[in-house]
Design an enzyme around this catalytic site. Structure first.
Site, PDB file in Angstrom:
ATOM      1  N   CYS A 174      52.268  58.891 -21.168  1.00 36.92           N
ATOM      2  CA  CYS A 174      51.842  58.830 -19.768  1.00 36.92           C
ATOM      3  C   CYS A 174      51.722  57.392 -19.283  1.00 36.92           C
ATOM      4  O   CYS A 174      51.939  57.104 -18.116  1.00 36.92           O
ATOM      5  CB  CYS A 174      50.541  59.590 -19.580  1.00 36.92           C
ATOM      6  SG  CYS A 174      49.328  59.281 -20.855  1.00 36.92           S
TER       7      CYS A 174
ATOM      8  N   CYS B 130      74.883  26.467  42.025  1.00 35.30           N
ATOM      9  CA  CYS B 130      73.621  26.478  42.778  1.00 35.30           C
ATOM     10  C   CYS B 130      72.549  25.579  42.179  1.00 35.30           C
ATOM     11  O   CYS B 130      71.461  25.449  42.756  1.00 35.30           O
ATOM     12  CB  CYS B 130      73.103  27.903  42.926  1.00 35.30           C
ATOM     13  SG  CYS B 130      72.694  28.695  41.348  1.00 35.30           S
TER      14      CYS B 130
ATOM     15  N   HIS C  44      78.030  33.317  40.468  1.00 35.15           N
ATOM     16  CA  HIS C  44      78.782  32.063  40.392  1.00 35.15           C
ATOM     17  C   HIS C  44      79.763  31.999  39.234  1.00 35.15           C
ATOM     18  O   HIS C  44      80.840  31.431  39.363  1.00 35.15           O
ATOM     19  CB  HIS C  44      77.796  30.883  40.350  1.00 35.15           C
ATOM     20  CG  HIS C  44      77.031  30.760  41.623  1.00 35.15           C
ATOM     21  ND1 HIS C  44      75.662  30.569  41.679  1.00 35.15           N
ATOM     22  CD2 HIS C  44      77.444  30.842  42.931  1.00 35.15           C
ATOM     23  CE1 HIS C  44      75.266  30.535  42.939  1.00 35.15           C
ATOM     24  NE2 HIS C  44      76.337  30.701  43.718  1.00 35.15           N
TER      25      HIS C  44
ATOM     26  N   CYS D  16      73.239  25.793  36.644  1.00 33.97           N
ATOM     27  CA  CYS D  16      74.415  26.364  37.307  1.00 33.97           C
ATOM     28  C   CYS D  16      75.138  25.289  38.126  1.00 33.97           C
ATOM     29  O   CYS D  16      74.518  24.602  38.934  1.00 33.97           O
ATOM     30  CB  CYS D  16      73.984  27.519  38.217  1.00 33.97           C
ATOM     31  SG  CYS D  16      75.357  28.235  39.136  1.00 33.97           S
TER      32      CYS D  16
ATOM     33  N   CYS E 171      75.519  30.612  36.740  1.00 35.49           N
ATOM     34  CA  CYS E 171      74.633  31.754  36.565  1.00 35.49           C
ATOM     35  C   CYS E 171      75.397  33.055  36.785  1.00 35.49           C
ATOM     36  O   CYS E 171      76.494  33.075  37.330  1.00 35.49           O
ATOM     37  CB  CYS E 171      73.452  31.640  37.525  1.00 35.49           C
ATOM     38  SG  CYS E 171      73.951  31.817  39.259  1.00 35.49           S
TER      39      CYS E 171
ATOM     40  N   CYS F 182      87.100  26.057  30.208  1.00 36.73           N
ATOM     41  CA  CYS F 182      86.841  24.681  30.624  1.00 36.73           C
ATOM     42  C   CYS F 182      85.342  24.429  30.565  1.00 36.73           C
ATOM     43  O   CYS F 182      84.568  25.339  30.307  1.00 36.73           O
ATOM     44  CB  CYS F 182      87.356  24.440  32.051  1.00 36.73           C
ATOM     45  SG  CYS F 182      86.428  25.363  33.299  1.00 36.73           S
TER      46      CYS F 182
ATOM     47  N   HIS G  28      44.049  59.700 -20.654  1.00 36.82           N
ATOM     48  CA  HIS G  28      45.295  60.078 -20.006  1.00 36.82           C
ATOM     49  C   HIS G  28      45.469  59.193 -18.780  1.00 36.82           C
ATOM     50  O   HIS G  28      44.496  58.827 -18.126  1.00 36.82           O
ATOM     51  CB  HIS G  28      45.214  61.560 -19.607  1.00 36.82           C
ATOM     52  CG  HIS G  28      46.461  62.059 -18.950  1.00 36.82           C
ATOM     53  ND1 HIS G  28      47.709  61.908 -19.525  1.00 36.82           N
ATOM     54  CD2 HIS G  28      46.662  62.705 -17.782  1.00 36.82           C
ATOM     55  CE1 HIS G  28      48.612  62.452 -18.717  1.00 36.82           C
ATOM     56  NE2 HIS G  28      48.007  62.934 -17.663  1.00 36.82           N
TER      57      HIS G  28
ATOM     58  N   HIS H 239      83.878  31.646  39.572  1.00 37.23           N
ATOM     59  CA  HIS H 239      84.668  30.644  38.840  1.00 37.23           C
ATOM     60  C   HIS H 239      85.832  31.322  38.111  1.00 37.23           C
ATOM     61  O   HIS H 239      86.973  30.862  38.179  1.00 37.23           O
ATOM     62  CB  HIS H 239      83.790  29.898  37.844  1.00 37.23           C
ATOM     63  CG  HIS H 239      84.544  29.022  36.889  1.00 37.23           C
ATOM     64  ND1 HIS H 239      85.008  27.775  37.229  1.00 37.23           N
ATOM     65  CD2 HIS H 239      84.926  29.223  35.593  1.00 37.23           C
ATOM     66  CE1 HIS H 239      85.644  27.234  36.190  1.00 37.23           C
ATOM     67  NE2 HIS H 239      85.618  28.102  35.178  1.00 37.23           N
TER      68      HIS H 239
ATOM     69  N   HIS I  26      93.031  40.321  25.255  1.00 35.36           N
ATOM     70  CA  HIS I  26      92.938  39.066  26.005  1.00 35.36           C
ATOM     71  C   HIS I  26      92.287  37.960  25.174  1.00 35.36           C
ATOM     72  O   HIS I  26      92.737  36.826  25.187  1.00 35.36           O
ATOM     73  CB  HIS I  26      92.164  39.293  27.311  1.00 35.36           C
ATOM     74  CG  HIS I  26      92.591  40.545  28.015  1.00 35.36           C
ATOM     75  ND1 HIS I  26      91.817  41.690  28.041  1.00 35.36           N
ATOM     76  CD2 HIS I  26      93.742  40.855  28.683  1.00 35.36           C
ATOM     77  CE1 HIS I  26      92.451  42.646  28.693  1.00 35.36           C
ATOM     78  NE2 HIS I  26      93.643  42.161  29.105  1.00 35.36           N
TER      79      HIS I  26
END
Lengths: 307, 487
Positions: B167, B49, B71, B46, B67, B62, B437, B75, B8
């Site tokens: 060493c 709301c 909602h 939102c 939220c 669009c 050493h 949509h 999709h």
């Protein structure tokens, strides 16, 4: 519906913000709201990361299959190191191929070999000045010079090994005091060896002796030890060119001169430059510009790391 | 790796391209400009709301914010707009698949926006987890076995054969191999070399060494090629007899630093600019020297790069005390007058050294070997050193603030600075000046210490490490800042 409802300007927002924050309960509510929002955001972040890993297969790709690491487990006994090797036992020596001359060299004696092989070490400046001296005064005299073989005990293999080992011990005894003192007597190093070992030099030979000798041995004079190479005439350490050049200079009847001068030059103090005190900042500045300066200073602060 | 979205999303991209996502992301997820932040602050509520949450999403078809409490779903259903974007992280939800989906192309857009956002806010580069590219993903799938580094295995440990009083070299190599950031660089195969395979590049040689250490092999390694390379390129090292671990360390860094250039195109080299090779990135700091004229108080400041700090050990009993003395203002006296650029005459002055920038690895050299015209001696005085070290007191900025009497905790720069370091390697010199050493303690991972004595590697405790004499001390920065690579 497709329009942005909120059309507040930044100024409006600021004014409204201060108005709301006047009230203490509002401020507390706002603080809680912000905390909750951040908490939710972080939580969702973790969930997304987890979901992303599973859904895309990334987690599985990264985790793969854990290797069976039983064979790599650290050994935890007092008499062994982490690999399970006894701490009492010495590790078996192995040979490595010298990157400079491609010969097999015993690993435990590689460093002294390499130092000599590369013409470095305490003597290098002396060697260099001799080289300059001998280049400028032709033909060169080879007075007081010995076989290069004396010092070559670090070659692995070879039929002369036992014999060489004995000589090496002798040589080490000769050299030790010089190492420890860093002193002036090192200048006599070559002569000391010559006295101790005696031995052939081209100088003391007759033309015929030289000729006969050079039919049997390589004869190239080492620039480190100033000794003749007593290996076969096809010895791999020296090139045909070196042998040819030597024969040209030794067998041609010419008066040797400047031998003493060359010796004098070689005998100049190895490093008589004044050494300044080692301030950290000035040394750092030197680092990119002048390595030799670092050397001078470092020589003073270097402890001898011999075992 | 399955990160090519869904059918999709692909249909949507085929029809409208990536622009809708770019716009939503640049304005409402990672605000890449001041303008964008203004838009987000004023309009992300939102549409149904009027609330700022929970979990705001934006429709991808669009202009519609809503939220997640029903909602945005509403949509999508009524408008048949199947894709919407989460505004916290920029992930896309597909209502037909009923799940969040991940798309490589979108992900790359998101990453570049996150960088721009940080830049526009004047912040450092944010952390972004590693994502394998196509080739890397293929390799990961083909090679399923994973070697893990754990405190219980010898992976990452290897003894080193003594090649005849070498060493000093073994200790420095153990230190370099156990430098965390250097390990990440080499195991990540980041060194790209034009001289590859020639056997002439020391960086390539170190790269091979890392493979050896992590190969699981247990027999000691022979570092003859490494020694040869370093001596070839650092001729001033006067043969093995004179070798000092500190001198060898500096020479090794210098050769590595020069050889890092093997992988860099000439055109890429920055002119006048500081070298950016891995060695300089990790080991180089800036030492500030302030010379103050006692007559006019004029300050002359110079900054020099440094790879290590050499500290006098006579007197102070701890590393911090050594550093305190190192950074203290020192009166130069009448015998060492310096020409003041303001007064234009020779004046007495004071000199102070401070650390202007800190390297990622801070290396301290305790000057235990004293050579003077009268006497050569080793100073075995006890100098304690901590496992965790805060370098803030020795910074130029801090010293300046202390001098003018400012409470530094409130200075703005101090808030973001984290100058904590942790100890990861200690090189010790045992014995006398003439015959000695070297051994090294290295930290394989947090809390896991080992003693390296040539071919012999044994477990060690932190207590044992901190109680040792200490000749070279190596600290690694605890918190690293990410640096932006915009190329």
């Amino acid at each position: 519906m497709n329009t942005i409802i909120s059309e507040l300007s930044m100024n409006d927002l600021n004014n409204k913000f201060f108005e709301i924050m006047q009230s203490e309960s509002n401020a507390e509510e706002a603080a809680n709201f912000i905390f909750d929002s951040i908490f939710d955001d972080v939580t969702v972040g973790f969930l997304f990361e987890f979901h992303h890993g599973l859904k895309t297969g990334l987690t599985d790709l990264i985790e793969g299959e854990k290797e069976d690491d039983d064979v790599y487990k650290i050994v935890n006994t007092p008499e062994c190191d982490v690999f399970g090797f006894s701490i009492m036992k010495k590790t078996p020596d192995s040979n490595c191929s010298c990157p400079n001359c491609d010969r097999p060299v015993s690993a435990t004696r590689f460093a002294p070999h390499l130092e000599k092989c590369m013409g470095m070490g305490r003597n290098s400046s002396r060697i260099a000045s001799r080289r300059i001296a001998s280049n400028s005064r032709e033909p060169t005299s080879y007075a007081g010079l010995l076989s290069d073989d004396e010092d070559d005990a670090d070659w692995a293999g070879g039929s002369l090994q036992n014999d060489r080992r004995k000589r090496r011990i002798k040589n080490n005894n000769n050299r030790k005091p010089n190492k420890l003192h860093n002193g002036n007597n090192r200048n006599n190093n070559g002569n000391q060896n010559a006295d101790a070992d005696g031995g052939a030099t081209y100088e003391t030979m007759t033309a015929n002796e030289k000729k006969n000798l050079l039919l049997q041995i390589c004869g190239v004079v080492s620039e480190h030890t100033k000794k003749l190479c007593t290996r076969s005439t096809r010895c791999p350490q020296h090139t045909e060119e070196q042998r040819r050049a030597l024969r040209t200079s030794v067998l041609e009847p010419s008066t040797p001169e400047g031998a003493g001068a060359a010796g004098d030059e070689a005998g100049s103090p190895p490093d008589s430059s004044p050494s300044s005190s080692c301030s950290s900042s000035s040394r750092k500045r030197d680092r990119h510009r002048a390595p030799p300066k670092i050397k001078n200073k470092r020589e003073r602060i270097s402890p001898n790391s011999r075992e | 790796m399955n990160d090519s979205g869904c059918i999709h999303l692909n249909n949507f991209k085929a029809a409208k391209g990536t622009n809708p996502y770019k716009i939503v992301h640049a304005f409402f997820v990672s605000c890449t400009s001041f303008e964008a932040r203004r838009y987000k602050a004023t309009s992300c509520l939102c549409f149904a709301c009027g609330q700022p949450g929970p979990r705001m999403h934006s429709c991808l078809h669009c202009i519609y914010f809503a939220c997640y409490a029903g909602h945005i779903q509403e949509h999508a259903k009524t408008k048949k707009h199947f894709l919407y974007v989460d505004l916290s992280y920029g992930n896309v939800y597909c209502t037909q698949c009923q799940d969040y989906i991940y798309d490589r192309e979108f992900n790359e857009i998101a990453r570049s926006h996150r960088l721009k956002e940080a830049k526009s806010l004047g912040m450092g580069v944010p952390f972004m987890s590693w994502l394998p590219n196509t080739n890397e993903a293929l390799a990961l799938r083909r090679l399923r076995k994973r070697r893990l580094i754990s405190p219980h295995t010898t992976i990452g440990l290897r003894g080193l054969q003594n090649l005849g009083s070498t060493c000093f070299m073994n200790c420095i190599v153990q230190t370099l191999i156990h430098t965390p950031l250097l390990r990440d660089y080499f195991l990540g195969e980041r060194h790209k070399c034009k001289a590859q395979g020639s056997g002439k590049c020391l960086v390539c040689e170190v790269s091979k060494l890392f493979q050896e250490f992590y190969s699981g092999a247990k027999t000691p390694l022979t570092l003859h090629r490494l020694l040869h390379l370093i001596w070839t390129h650092a001729r001033h090292l006067a043969g093995y007899e004179q070798q000092d671990a500190h001198e060898f360390f500096i020479a090794t860094l210098d050769v590595l630093h020069r050889h890092c250039m093997n992988g860099v195109e000439d055109s890429e080299r920055k002119e006048n600019d500081r070298c950016n090779c891995i060695i300089d990135q990790i080991f180089t700091g800036g030492l500030q020297s302030d010379v103050v004229c006692t007559a006019c108080s004029g300050v002359s400041t110079t900054i020099d790069p440094f790879w290590d700090i050499s500290l006098d050990v006579a007197g102070p009993g701890s590393l911090q005390a050594c550093l305190e003395r190192f950074t203290r203002a020192e009166h130069l006296g009448s015998a060492a007058k310096i020409k003041c650029s303001k007064c234009r005459v020779y004046r007495e002055s004071t000199k102070q050294l401070t650390l202007e920038t800190l390297p990622i690895v801070a290396s301290f050299h305790l000057k235990r070997f004293e050579h003077s015209s009268q006497i050569d001696r080793k100073i075995s005085a006890f100098v304690s050193f901590p496992a965790e070290l805060d370098m803030t007191p020795f910074m130029s900025s801090h010293r300046r603030a202390v001098d003018v009497g400012v409470d530094n905790n409130n200075a703005p720069e101090a808030i973001f600075e984290d100058n904590r370091y942790s100890l990861f390697a200690v090189v010790n010199h045992l014995g006398s000046l003439d015959a000695g050493h070297y051994t090294a303690y290295v930290r394989q991972m947090k809390g896991s210490w080992f003693k390296c004595d040539d071919h012999m590697i044994t477990r060690a405790s932190l207590r044992e490490v901190l109680d040792s004499e200490g000749y070279l001390l190596f600290y690694h920065k605890t918190v690293l800042d990410y640096e932006c690579d915009l190329s």
